[in-house]
Design a protein around this motif. Sequence first.
Motif, short mmCIF file in Angstrom:
data_model
loop_
_atom_site.label_atom_id
_atom_site.label_comp_id
_atom_site.label_asym_id
_atom_site.label_seq_id
_atom_site.Cartn_x
_atom_site.Cartn_y
_atom_site.Cartn_z
N ALA A 156 0.81 -1.22 0.00
CA ALA A 156 0.00 0.00 0.00
C ALA A 156 0.84 1.26 0.00
CB ALA A 156 -0.94 0.00 1.21
N ASP A 157 2.06 1.21 0.52
CA ASP A 157 2.87 2.42 0.67
C ASP A 157 3.94 2.56 -0.41
OD1 ASP A 157 4.39 0.29 1.51
OD2 ASP A 157 5.17 1.26 3.32
N ARG A 158 3.92 1.70 -1.44
CA ARG A 158 4.93 1.76 -2.50
C ARG A 158 4.32 1.48 -3.85
NH1 ARG A 158 8.57 -2.45 0.51
NH2 ARG A 158 6.75 -2.43 1.88
N ALA A 159 4.78 2.20 -4.87
CA ALA A 159 4.27 1.99 -6.22
C ALA A 159 4.79 0.69 -6.84
CB ALA A 159 4.65 3.17 -7.11
N ARG A 160 5.94 0.23 -6.44
CA ARG A 160 6.54 -0.99 -6.96
C ARG A 160 6.96 -1.89 -5.80
NH1 ARG A 160 4.73 0.74 -11.05
NH2 ARG A 160 5.73 0.89 -13.12
N PRO A 161 6.86 -3.20 -6.00
CA PRO A 161 6.52 -3.87 -7.25
C PRO A 161 5.02 -3.92 -7.51
CG PRO A 161 6.92 -5.50 -5.56
CD PRO A 161 7.24 -4.17 -4.94
N LEU A 162 4.67 -4.06 -8.78
CA LEU A 162 3.31 -4.38 -9.15
C LEU A 162 3.08 -5.87 -8.98
CD1 LEU A 162 2.98 -2.30 -12.45
CD2 LEU A 162 1.93 -1.77 -10.23
N ASN A 184 5.30 -1.74 14.79
CA ASN A 184 4.20 -0.86 15.15
C ASN A 184 2.88 -1.57 14.87
OD1 ASN A 184 3.64 -0.47 12.29
ND2 ASN A 184 5.42 0.90 12.28
N GLU A 185 1.78 -0.86 15.09
CA GLU A 185 0.47 -1.48 14.89
C GLU A 185 0.28 -1.94 13.45
OE1 GLU A 185 -2.69 1.04 16.18
OE2 GLU A 185 -2.07 1.02 18.29
N LYS A 186 0.84 -1.19 12.50
CA LYS A 186 0.70 -1.56 11.09
C LYS A 186 1.44 -2.85 10.79
CE LYS A 186 1.75 0.11 6.42
NZ LYS A 186 2.35 1.20 5.61
N THR A 187 2.69 -2.97 11.23
CA THR A 187 3.44 -4.19 10.96
C THR A 187 2.82 -5.38 11.70
OG1 THR A 187 5.04 -3.75 12.74
CG2 THR A 187 5.58 -2.93 10.54
N ASP A 188 2.31 -5.14 12.91
CA ASP A 188 1.64 -6.21 13.65
C ASP A 188 0.42 -6.71 12.88
OD1 ASP A 188 3.48 -5.94 15.66
OD2 ASP A 188 2.09 -5.03 17.11
N ALA A 189 -0.39 -5.79 12.36
CA ALA A 189 -1.60 -6.17 11.64
C ALA A 189 -1.27 -6.93 10.36
CB ALA A 189 -2.43 -4.92 11.32
N ALA A 198 3.36 -10.99 4.27
CA ALA A 198 4.45 -11.30 5.19
C ALA A 198 5.65 -10.40 4.91
CB ALA A 198 4.85 -12.76 5.06
N MET A 199 5.96 -10.22 3.63
CA MET A 199 7.08 -9.35 3.29
C MET A 199 6.73 -7.89 3.55
SD MET A 199 10.20 -9.26 2.51
CE MET A 199 10.59 -10.91 1.92
N ALA A 200 5.46 -7.52 3.32
CA ALA A 200 5.05 -6.15 3.62
C ALA A 200 5.26 -5.84 5.10
CB ALA A 200 3.57 -5.96 3.26
N GLY A 242 7.74 0.85 5.75
CA GLY A 242 8.33 1.97 6.48
C GLY A 242 9.77 1.66 6.83
N LYS A 243 10.11 1.85 8.09
CA LYS A 243 11.44 1.49 8.57
C LYS A 243 11.51 -0.03 8.70
CE LYS A 243 14.59 2.10 12.49
NZ LYS A 243 14.72 2.65 13.86
N ALA A 244 12.41 -0.65 7.96
CA ALA A 244 12.46 -2.11 7.91
C ALA A 244 12.64 -2.70 9.30
CB ALA A 244 13.61 -2.56 7.01
N VAL A 245 11.86 -3.75 9.57
CA VAL A 245 11.93 -4.43 10.86
C VAL A 245 13.25 -5.20 10.96
CG1 VAL A 245 10.85 -6.21 12.28
CG2 VAL A 245 9.42 -4.62 10.98
N GLN A 246 13.81 -5.21 12.15
CA GLN A 246 15.02 -5.97 12.41
C GLN A 246 14.62 -7.41 12.75
OE1 GLN A 246 18.14 -4.40 11.94
NE2 GLN A 246 16.66 -2.96 11.11
N LEU A 247 14.91 -8.34 11.86
CA LEU A 247 14.54 -9.73 12.07
C LEU A 247 15.51 -10.39 13.05
CD1 LEU A 247 13.56 -10.60 8.42
CD2 LEU A 247 12.05 -10.00 10.32
N GLY A 248 15.35 -11.71 13.24
CA GLY A 248 16.11 -12.38 14.28
C GLY A 248 16.95 -13.53 13.79
N ALA A 249 17.30 -14.40 14.72
CA ALA A 249 18.33 -15.41 14.49
C ALA A 249 17.86 -16.55 13.60
CB ALA A 249 18.81 -15.97 15.82
N SER A 250 16.55 -16.77 13.46
CA SER A 250 16.12 -17.80 12.52
C SER A 250 16.57 -17.44 11.11
CB SER A 250 14.60 -17.98 12.57
OG SER A 250 14.19 -18.97 11.64
#
Length: 409
Positions: free
Chosen positions: A9-15, A223-228, A264-266, A271-279
């Motif tokens: 929703a927040d980016r024009a690409r990718p289609l 944030n609430e958006k990434t959680d949703a 899942a990738m969204a 926004g500010k990319a989430v910092q993922l973990g050790a998996s």
Amino acid sequence: METVRAAFADRARPLLSYGIPFPAAVAHHVRETFHAARVYVICSGSLARSTDVLDRLRQALGQNTLVGVRVGMQSHTLWSEVLEIVHDVRRVDADLLVTVGGGSLTDGAKVIALALANSVSTTSDLSTLSEGPDQRADIHAPRIPIVSVPTSLSAGEYSNFAGATDDASRRKHSFQSPLKGPELVVLDPQLTVTTPERIWLSSGVRAVDHCVETYVAVSSSTNEKTDALALHALGLLVPSLLRCKHDPQDLEARLMAQLGSVDAMAACTSGKAVQLGASHGIGHQLGPLGVAHGETSCILLPAVCKYNATHNANNERQDRLRRFLVDDPTVAESLKNHGVDGQRADLADVLDVVIRELGMPRSLKAVGVGPDQLDALAANSLHDRWCQTNPVPLKEKEQVLDILNLVVA
């Protein structure tokens, strides 16, 4: 009828395109969206050998438009193969790349496009584009667009980063901005029926891993958006994967799983990319030992959750996610089948049941990684940024070994 929309929703690409067979969609957008005239295709070796994918694509594009084909790349995107294709794309003067297949091809195309824009010809040249002390200061953004037709669910098509493996060291390196992902992703659930079940389901667990590590992250980037987004994606992915296990011809479930992998990738890139973990972090280094992308998540995700919970890092968020999953009827049925009480289990236990229900590997032994390889694997993992951003930051080799020892056999 074709549906075309922005993937995020927040980016024009990718289609995102779905609803019509992939050859028609690719040919239409090559002409009308990208105005390309010289297309280079990187196609999965198994698809090229066992299906008519290339013939259908060649017929849709036209012989004069399809100027080059690469059949197959090894898992985890070897630098040597990236360079082979770089030279071939230059030779035919292609103006658009198309990938048909899994995540290694997509990562390959992303690195290839970056290499082309930066006059890369050798391994030494390529090393200056990856994250690390040898990275050059001035890196030009890719100019050649990429169209991807994925046959797995690992969702690398939706990210602006890639991993590729140095053949000599077997270490996987990260390539970041100004690298760009595909500008168009074409979803064709019928095509994915050709994907081996183990790849389809394990890559789906990879997408689940994106959701879980996003949701339980402790950094301020969630944030609430990434959680949703993470919860919505899980709500699509987990029941769809279980449906695909029980009926591989369920095209609706396959499309829902594909759309779940997008969300899942969204979740982890909005926004500010989430910092993922050790998996993810350990998985990046487990891959070069011969373990497929998705299978690294099947083995590591529950163990990393268990490790983090043991260290009281993100227990409240883990429990919220557990409650969400056990409320799903398909998950509840799986827990019942395995004799697990969802109200008493922790998140790691619930994930373990789902992955076992899908028939995926749950130990390093099951994928041919022995105890003698753990020390080097742990040492290499410490270089990965997502081990450092794990809810319990992994700074010592012994910490990684603690996680690996949970899944040795």
